[in-house]
Design a protein around this motif. Structure first.
Motif, short mmCIF file in Angstrom:
data_model
loop_
_atom_site.label_atom_id
_atom_site.label_comp_id
_atom_site.label_asym_id
_atom_site.label_seq_id
_atom_site.Cartn_x
_atom_site.Cartn_y
_atom_site.Cartn_z
N TRP A 173 0.92 -1.24 -0.05
CA TRP A 173 -0.01 -0.07 0.01
C TRP A 173 0.86 1.27 -0.03
O TRP A 173 0.56 2.35 -0.56
CB TRP A 173 -1.10 -0.01 1.12
CG TRP A 173 -1.59 -1.27 1.54
CD1 TRP A 173 -1.77 -2.31 0.59
CD2 TRP A 173 -2.11 -1.59 2.67
NE1 TRP A 173 -2.52 -3.21 1.32
CE2 TRP A 173 -2.69 -2.83 2.69
CE3 TRP A 173 -2.03 -1.06 4.04
CZ2 TRP A 173 -3.32 -3.47 3.72
CZ3 TRP A 173 -2.93 -1.67 4.99
CH2 TRP A 173 -3.15 -2.73 4.86
N PHE A 176 2.03 2.12 -3.39
CA PHE A 176 1.13 2.96 -4.16
C PHE A 176 0.76 4.13 -3.76
O PHE A 176 0.84 5.33 -4.46
CB PHE A 176 -0.14 1.92 -4.22
CG PHE A 176 -0.10 0.50 -4.88
CD1 PHE A 176 0.53 0.61 -5.95
CD2 PHE A 176 -0.48 -0.38 -4.56
CE1 PHE A 176 0.70 -0.63 -6.96
CE2 PHE A 176 -0.51 -1.74 -5.35
CZ PHE A 176 0.19 -1.68 -6.22
N SER A 179 3.95 6.67 -4.47
CA SER A 179 4.16 6.74 -5.68
C SER A 179 2.83 7.82 -6.28
O SER A 179 3.13 8.75 -6.92
CB SER A 179 4.28 5.68 -6.51
OG SER A 179 3.03 4.73 -6.48
N THR A 180 1.67 7.51 -5.97
CA THR A 180 0.57 8.52 -6.28
C THR A 180 0.74 9.89 -5.63
O THR A 180 0.59 10.70 -6.38
CB THR A 180 -0.70 7.83 -5.72
OG1 THR A 180 -0.80 6.45 -5.98
CG2 THR A 180 -2.07 8.70 -6.10
#
Lengths: 470, 1067
Positions: A173, A176, A179-180
């Motif tokens: 998680w 993600f 990077s988001t």
């Protein structure tokens, strides 16, 4: 929205009383002055201090890269990590930097959505700081793994083994979330830069510069359609960023909160981490803005003592939230009656790493209390000195949570101490070099203050400016 | 170059065709043939580009592309198959042979697993009568000795490399000399073949001096037994018949002291659930904590110098009650000493022994002075134990001279040629002999040794010795069973055995190992009462096959204690009490120094101190205070933490002390050892080699300079001073206390009988609410479900499992600096806790390995799915998938996962930090030691216990073969053991199918003593611990504190102290 906002506090019944708000821009600076001064920072000859600073920070950056190369070539053992302390300075530094990376987007997005106009003079630099902090943060989780050449296993790309990632793992998680966050922050920052890049382009004298800034300005002409699109895009990105500010550090805290380790396994972590991140992030914004304004003295008209005062108040608030969380952790450890939990917090406070805990408590909870006094909030040197405590304290907080918890958990036979090595120290120090280098490049080549937004908060930007008051 | 396969030109009438279309050879068929091959293939034919042109172009482009890249070629490697099939070999399958490892007390019977002609693993021989199939750590590590790249590889004459032929010529010249001035110094071995050859040598060369020396020998015990019971008598204790055992400075449970076999007999009677006989009770009197002391129900700290007086008072107490005349007469001869003992302890212990006549057993260590030994014999005699718990046998071993006799002969110049087989007398001979100084005075010293060590350097000849896995031999185990030693591999570096040298000296033409041993065997069979039905060949082959000759133990003899003969021994006073004493211990790592180059053993922590790569002077907390020895030299921060109420014991930095007896002095690091006797020091022997191999440098401290022939066990009247210098030490476990956590659970026999499930409701486990899970776990679908039980009641903590796991699973060694950084890689470890007062603590051992949780915390957190669960309940590690985030290790409550921080398998330990500059790759010989069925893990990868998945899979595959066409579910998996279980000498580890209610592991799991750790985490471990049950004598002083490591029972769960306050739990 710039140009159309009404002053907050103007209520229909207050017609008789004139609300006097402190001006956001001092010395009655004009729009022209703002454009020319901020652009001049980029346009003028490179000042000596810049070269001197780069002379310090670039070697530090290279030292960081050299340490990382040595790490990859040799093994994670060049750091001090061990059994049981599998994560130590690596993840401490990661959480530290990613925490710092919260202030920028918070200022840009949340303060934008809540119409806090004072944000305009600091948001650009704060966002840049966010990005550079996230770059520094990203180094650690990437390089702390044993086999960095296999790190693409974390990406959900189809492969011949048919093995997917483990979606139950908070570490995934994290990949993600970070990077988001980085992607959206870059977009948000760049979108906000476009009108100012166009300004610089228009003022450029050399062809090469004109071309480069022209490409970067993406053909901005300042037409009405473009402004309308811009406003919509910026609002959307602000809306996207806002939950991310909260989610990234919440997800980072899940790395710990979802584990079974006493001292990690606790539900208070997400809000406590977010508050801590804002706390540390604002401290870092002040840490770099105060010297920047000292170097470019006229900037004091834009980044005023009033700004500093507001940021200090936020630091005081979030520092107190963090302090509350520390005390609540201790209370729950006692009240919860779980002996492992109790022991974990007992060892944090008086165990072999008591000094780290004491440093954390002092830096994060005690030192910011000085900001109750206006004198300390408005005296720039004092502010700069005091915000170093949150900077250090937030690092110690992560160290206390990560390394000291792991050093003593369930099985006493496996307990052990962590000691940093020179590679740990140099890598971490090197990330400051990288961070500062990137920031120096930023202030040298990009407008560090959002010109068009500051202009929008000038009294002249008010469509009713100059009209007689009733 | 791909060519289009043109169809061969055809005859008009083809003799053979493959299809009608081929017969017709129509154009469509030709096209079809073309289409078979890649498009464009035909272009090469018609492009006009000749092969020569093509090669030119390619060559030029290769040359261009290859500038600077010519080194990037893959090295050529060949896989060469056997040109001839090796008999019995099935690729990928082990071949097993019976052999044995010779020891000073006999031999450890072994089964060697070999792959492609190289032995990779040693297991105990379960058929052997003096073995239960277990081994010790030394036997497990012998594989590494075999492949040790530091081994001596060449014959040297005066330091120059020569060859075997030159040495043969030398031997011939010695043989022709008639043996004048020839002497032998050998290690103690019960080898009938060596005895036979020795007799021949002595016959051929009259006047040969044959001396035997063992630094840790049992000459005192032999002398006492000979005096008390007649020459050659050896006592065999029968632990399975003993209800009450008193061990006086005897570590009989440690398999390294007497060979395998004692622990099995003891543990069989340690079961609180056994039928028909009470659980045994163990009293131990010792100066330092031993494994046996850790198992004791009652333990008394006693200086070794005071042991004689203790035994005398015990004997007096026994004599008062029994009125036995023999013991009274011995007591009359015994000198008295003024020592303070707890008389209540002695009385209660004596009464307990007296209450169990014929079912009790008093033991003492092999080096206890003969004066004390005869008192022990007298006590056993008075208690009626002779013939019941103590059996006598007669050993036919011929008498040998001592090293003192040899030193005298050397000093007088009578020795011209000295053969030293094994041992290392220049290093470990008694200090007063000055043996190393005598050696250069002997013209021809021949040294046969595995390593070119201190003795080799002083010898004219160094002869590389063959390892026992490279040579033929035989031995009698402690009980006398004739056991064969057969080689598994040809000598790797041309080594020869002592039997070879003796035979050559006797002038036998090219004598072979097997002939020598077989000749002994024949004489044994024809001379003895062994039936040779089926012919001698069949019998010989059968003996080799099982590894021993059945029913060949020493002749039993009735034991009649003779006070008159023993009294003169008893009159000899023991070491003078008073002052500081130092006790010389057998090292759990290097024995007496013979394994000093074995990195597996060096890195295996000492049972009690958990020290690796070093020995240390052990000192009690009170004596350390008195002498000014600090427990640890750490910084101010740690000192403050200690003042805040913490037990801080990390990163041990010990004081270096100097100990002197007035003539000689040693310097060594001193560590504070809980439970040690006051005014007494202990140090393990065998460390502190200088200038032998790189591995031995700076490892530990040599204690031999204080040791004399007269008193091999203890030196007294010493003075100690703290030098002010410090020394960092590497411990695998630093913290001593359980911190009030019920990790090891124990109770007394009474408590167990009152509440058989007491261990399941201890501490926090009494408060756990019913578990309601939101998450449904995937079903474990396999018919077999693997699990393990660890019986804490019989586990002594002897390390056999630890080394076995290392050998089986290719676990790398990390070196002292890395152990100090807590980066040891052992997959199985033995946690050792102390509970109670620091002066009189209890010691608790807990074997710890991956718990294979059904609901494993490690599995949920791995981001890449590298650790997952199998259908048969194993927690798997996919090394190839692991990227090394170490999250799994952080989230493991037991901290059993191990991360390879460097390339420990590939880099030399002193070049770990050199990165790419380090030498890469392990020595070729070490590669041969690896288990071919287990991956050798690289750096950056997490690893841990797999429950020996390679053995599980092997068993499953064998079942498939066995099942044939029938459904495999109908065929049971034939029994197998995992490596730790197989090595365990006391059978405390049981592995098996927990889904099968009939399996032993299932039955043990269902025991009331069974509990799992950290139950509240709901991890559902597959490893169940069986609580330790103590059997205290209520009349003993301090009996109320026995079995109370978890606190006294109250209110349904087990703690009076507040387990929630760690500060209070500190002791």
């Amino acid at each position: 929205m710039p140009g159309t906002a009404t002053m907050i506090g103007e209520k229909p019944g207050d017609e008789e009383k004139e609300v006097v708000r402190p001006p956001l821009v001092l010395n009655k600076r004009t729009m022209g002055w703002i454009s020319s001064y901020i652009s001049s920072i980029v346009e003028e000859r490179t000042p000596t201090w810049w070269w001197v600073s780069m002379g310090v920070t670039v070697p530090m950056t290279l030292m960081c890269l050299a340490c990382l190369a040595y790490l990859v070539a040799t093994g994670v053992g060049v750091w001090g990590n061990n059994h049981p302390v599998g994560w130590a300075w690596d993840i401490t530094n990661f959480v530290f930097w990613i925490g710092i990376g919260h202030a920028g987007t918070l200022i840009s997005a949340i303060l934008f959505l809540t119409r806090q106009k004072w944000r305009t003079s600091i948001n650009r630099a704060a966002e840049a700081m966010t990005l550079f902090a996230v770059v520094c943060a990203g180094i650690f989780p990437a390089f702390h793994v044993g086999r960095i050449w296999m790190v693409w296993f974390l990406a959900p790309v189809p492969n011949s083994n048919g093995i997917w990632q483990n979606f139950r793992s908070p570490l995934l998680w994290d990949v993600f979330a970070v990077s988001t966050y980085f992607t959206v922050s870059v977009l948000f920052w760049y979108t906000g830069l476009i009108p100012d890049l166009a300004t610089i382009r228009d003022r450029c004298t050399s062809k090469i510069k004109k071309f480069v800034y022209g490409v970067m300005a993406l053909g901005w002409r300042g037409g009405n359609r473009q402004w309308r699109h811009y406003e919509a895009a910026y609002l959307i990105l602000a809306g996207l960023s806002t939950p991310l500010v909260l989610s990234v550090h919440s997800v980072v805290s899940f790395d710990f909160a979802t584990s079974v380790i006493p001292g990690w396994h606790t539900t208070i972590f997400p809000p406590y981490f977010v508050a801590g991140a804002i706390f540390g992030g604002f401290a870092m914004v002040l840490t770099i803005m105060i010297p920047a304004c000292a170097l470019y003295k006229p900037l004091h008209d834009l980044v005023t003592v009033n700004h500093v005062d507001k940021m200090c108040k936020i630091i005081l608030l979030t520092g107190s939230i963090v302090g509350y969380a520390y005390l609540m952790e201790l209370f729950i450890a006692w009240y919860g009656g779980n002996p492992y939990e109790r022991a974990a917090f007992w060892y944090r406070a008086v165990g072999p790493y008591w000094w780290a805990y004491a440093a954390m408590m002092f830096c994060n909870v005690v030192a910011p209390q000085l900001f109750w006094f206006k004198y300390f909030r408005t005296h720039l040197l004092w502010v700069w000195i005091i915000v170093q405590f949150p900077n250090m304290g937030m690092w110690f907080e992560r160290f206390v949570i990560i390394a000291t918890t792991l050093s003593r958990d369930f099985t006493p036979s496996a307990w052990g101490m962590f000691h940093p090595t020179w590679v740990d120290i140099c890598t971490f120090a090197g990330t400051f070099g990288l961070f500062t280098t990137l920031f120096l490049i930023f202030i040298r080549f990009l407008p560090m203050i959002c010109m068009f937004e500051v202009k929008a908060v000038l009294p002249e930007a008010d469509p009713h400016h100059g009209e007689a008051r009733h | 170059m791909k060519k289009i396969p043109a169809h061969p030109p055809r005859d008009v009438r083809p003799g053979l065709w493959r299809s009608l279309r081929e017969l017709g050879n129509d154009p469509e068929f030709a096209r079809h043939l073309e289409a078979e091959f890649p498009r464009g293939a035909e272009l090469y034919e018609e492009s006009g580009l000749s092969k020569r042109d093509f090669l030119k172009l390619m060559g030029a482009s290769m040359a261009l592309a290859g500038v600077g890249l010519t080194g990037c070629r893959r090295p050529e490697a060949h896989l060469v198959p056997f040109t001839k099939g090796v008999e019995w070999t099935i690729p990928g399958k082990f071949l097993y042979y019976a052999t044995a490892m010779p020891t000073r007390t006999g031999a450890v019977p072994l089964i060697a697993s070999t792959t492609d002609g190289r032995p990779t693993k040693l297991e105990g021989n379960p058929l052997h009568p003096f073995s239960n199939g277990g081994t010790d750590g030394f036997a497990q590590a012998a594989i590494l000795d075999l492949y040790d790249p530091h081994r001596a590889k060449s014959f040297t004459d005066k330091g120059k490399t020569t060859d075997a032929a030159a040495f043969d010529a030398f031997l011939q010249s010695v043989g022709q000399g008639g043996g004048k001035g020839v002497a032998f110094l050998v290690e103690k071995k019960n080898s009938p073949t060596r005895d036979r050859l020795r007799a021949e040598v002595e016959r051929n060369f009259p006047g040969v001096l044959w001396a035997e020396y063992e630094p840790l020998g049992d000459s005192e015990a032999e002398a006492a037994a000979a005096a008390a019971f007649g020459p050659g008598t050896r006592l065999l204790p029968k632990f399975d018949r003993a209800d009450v055992i008193l061990a006086l400075d005897s570590d009989f449970l440690n398999p390294i002291e007497t060979g395998i076999g004692y622990a099995a007999g003891f543990s069989a009677r340690r079961n609180p659930d056994q039928m028909g006989a009470p659980m045994n009770r163990l009293y131990v009197v010792e100066n330092h904590f031993t494994l046996t002391g850790g198992m004791a129900d009652h333990r008394l700290r006693c200086r070794v110098s005071d042991l004689g007086e203790f035994t005398r008072r015990l004997a007096a107490a026994v004599a008062r009650r029994t009125g036995d005349p023999e013991i009274a007469s011995i007591l009359g001869a015994c000198p008295k000493a003024e020592v303070h003992f707890d008389e209540a302890w002695i009385t209660a212990c004596a009464n307990d022994l007296l209450a169990n006549p014929g079912r009790s057993l008093v033991l003492t260590g092999p080096q206890t002075p003969a004066a004390v030994q005869v008192l022990v014999h007298a006590i056993n005699s008075a208690l009626g134990n002779l013939g019941s718990t103590l059996l006598g046998v007669v050993t036919p071993a011929p008498a040998a001279a001592t090293i003192t006799d040899l030193a005298k002969a050397m000093a007088s110049g009578a020795v011209e040629t000295l053969f030293i087989f094994g041992g290392n007398p220049a290093y470990n001979a008694p200090a007063e002999l000055g043996f190393a100084a005598l050696l250069p005075g002997v013209p021809d010293v021949v040294r046969l040794g595995l390593f070119e060590d201190e003795t080799s350097k002083l010898a004219r000849w160094h002869v590389p010795a063959a390892h026992f896995l490279e040579s033929w031999g035989d031995a009698r185990t402690y009980d006398g069973t004739y056991t064969t030693i057969q080689p598994m591999i040809l000598p790797l570096w041309g080594g020869i055995s002592e039997l070879d040298i003796l035979a050559k000296l006797l002038g036998s033409a090219a004598p072979g190992g097997p002939e020598l041993v077989r000749a002994t065997f024949e004489s044994l069979v024809t001379g003895g009462a062994v039936s040779t039905a089926g012919g001698p060949d069949l019998l010989w082959n059968n003996v080799l096959r099982v590894g021993f000759l059945p029913a060949s133990g020493f002749a039993p003899t009735p034991l009649n204690f003779s006070a008159a003969a023993a009294a003169p021994l008893a009159e000899k006073a023991g070491p003078a009490p008073g002052g500081l004493e130092i006790v010389f211990l057998q090292s759990s790592s290097v024995d007496d120094g013979r394994h000093a180059n074995n990195s597996w053993l060096l890195e295996t922590p000492d049972f009690v101190t958990k020290l690796t790569w070093d020995n240390a002077v052990l000192v009690s907390p009170a004596t350390a205070d008195a002498l000014g020895i600090r427990a640890n030299n750490f910084g101010k921060f740690e000192e403050i933490a200690q003042k805040l109420g913490n037990e801080i014991d990390y990163d041990l930095v010990a004081d270096i002390v100097e100990i002197t007896d007035g003539k000689r002095a040693i310097q060594a690091a001193a560590i504070v050892a809980p439970g040690h006797a006051d005014d007494s020091l202990s140090i393990a022997l065998g460390f502190g080699h200088k200038g032998v191999t790189a591995l031995m440098e700076d490892v530990g401290f040599d204690a031999y300079p204080l040791r004399t022939a007269a008193s091999p066990r203890v030196a007294s009247g010493l003075s100690l001073k703290v030098t002010g210098r410090t020394y960092p030490m590497a411990q695998t476990q630093e913290h001593r206390s359980m911190e009030g956590r019920d990790l090891v659970r124990e109770g007394t026999l009474d408590r167990y009988h009152g509440n058989p499930a007491f261990a399941q409701k201890m501490g926090m486990d009494a408060h756990i609410p019913p578990n309601i899970s939101l998450y449904t776990h995937p079903a474990l679908t396999s018919a077999e479900q693997w699990g393990m039980t660890v019986d804490l009641n019989t586990c002594t903590g002897c390390n056999a499992c630890v080394v076995a796991c290392q050998a089986e699973n290719n676990v790398p060694v990390v070196g002292k600096a890395q152990v100090r950084k807590n980066r040891d890689m052992a997959w199985i470890r033995i946690d050792r806790y102390f509970a109670g007062e620091p002066d009189e603590p209890e010691m608790l051992a807990q074997t710890m390995m991956c718990q294979h949780c059904e609901n494993a915390p490690c599995e949920t957190v791995c981001p890449v799915n590298a650790t997952v669960h199998s259908e048969d309940g194993l927690n798997l590690m996919a090394y190839n998938r692991c990227i090394g985030t170490r999250y799994c290790a952080n989230n493991c409550p037991w901290k059993v996962r191990r991360f390879n921080y460097f390339d420990y398998n590939q880099r030399p330990l002193d070049q770990l930090y050199w990165g790419p500059l380090a030498r890469k790759g392990m020595a070729d010989s070490l590669k041969m030691a690896k288990n071919p069925n287990v991956t050798v893990r690289m750096r950056g990868v997490m690893e841990k216990c797999t429950f020996c998945i390679q053995r599980i899979e092997d068993a499953k595959i064998s079942r498939l073969v066995e099942a044939g066409p029938t459904p495999k579910s109908e065929t049971p998996i034939s029994p197998f053991k995992v490596a730790c279980q197989q090595a365990c000498p006391s059978d405390s580890l049981v592995f098996g199918d927990v889904a099968d209610p009939k399996s032993r592991v299932s039955q043990l799991r269902a025991s009331g003593r069974g509990y799992t750790m950290f139950k509240y985490l709901n991890a559902s471990p597959r490893v169940t611990y069986l609580a330790r049950i103590k059997n205290p004598n209520p009349k003993m002083p301090g009996a109320d504190k026995v079995g109370m490591a978890n606190g006294t029972p109250h209110g349904g769960h087990g703690a009076t102290h507040d387990p929630h306050n760690p500060a209070e739990a500190h002791q």
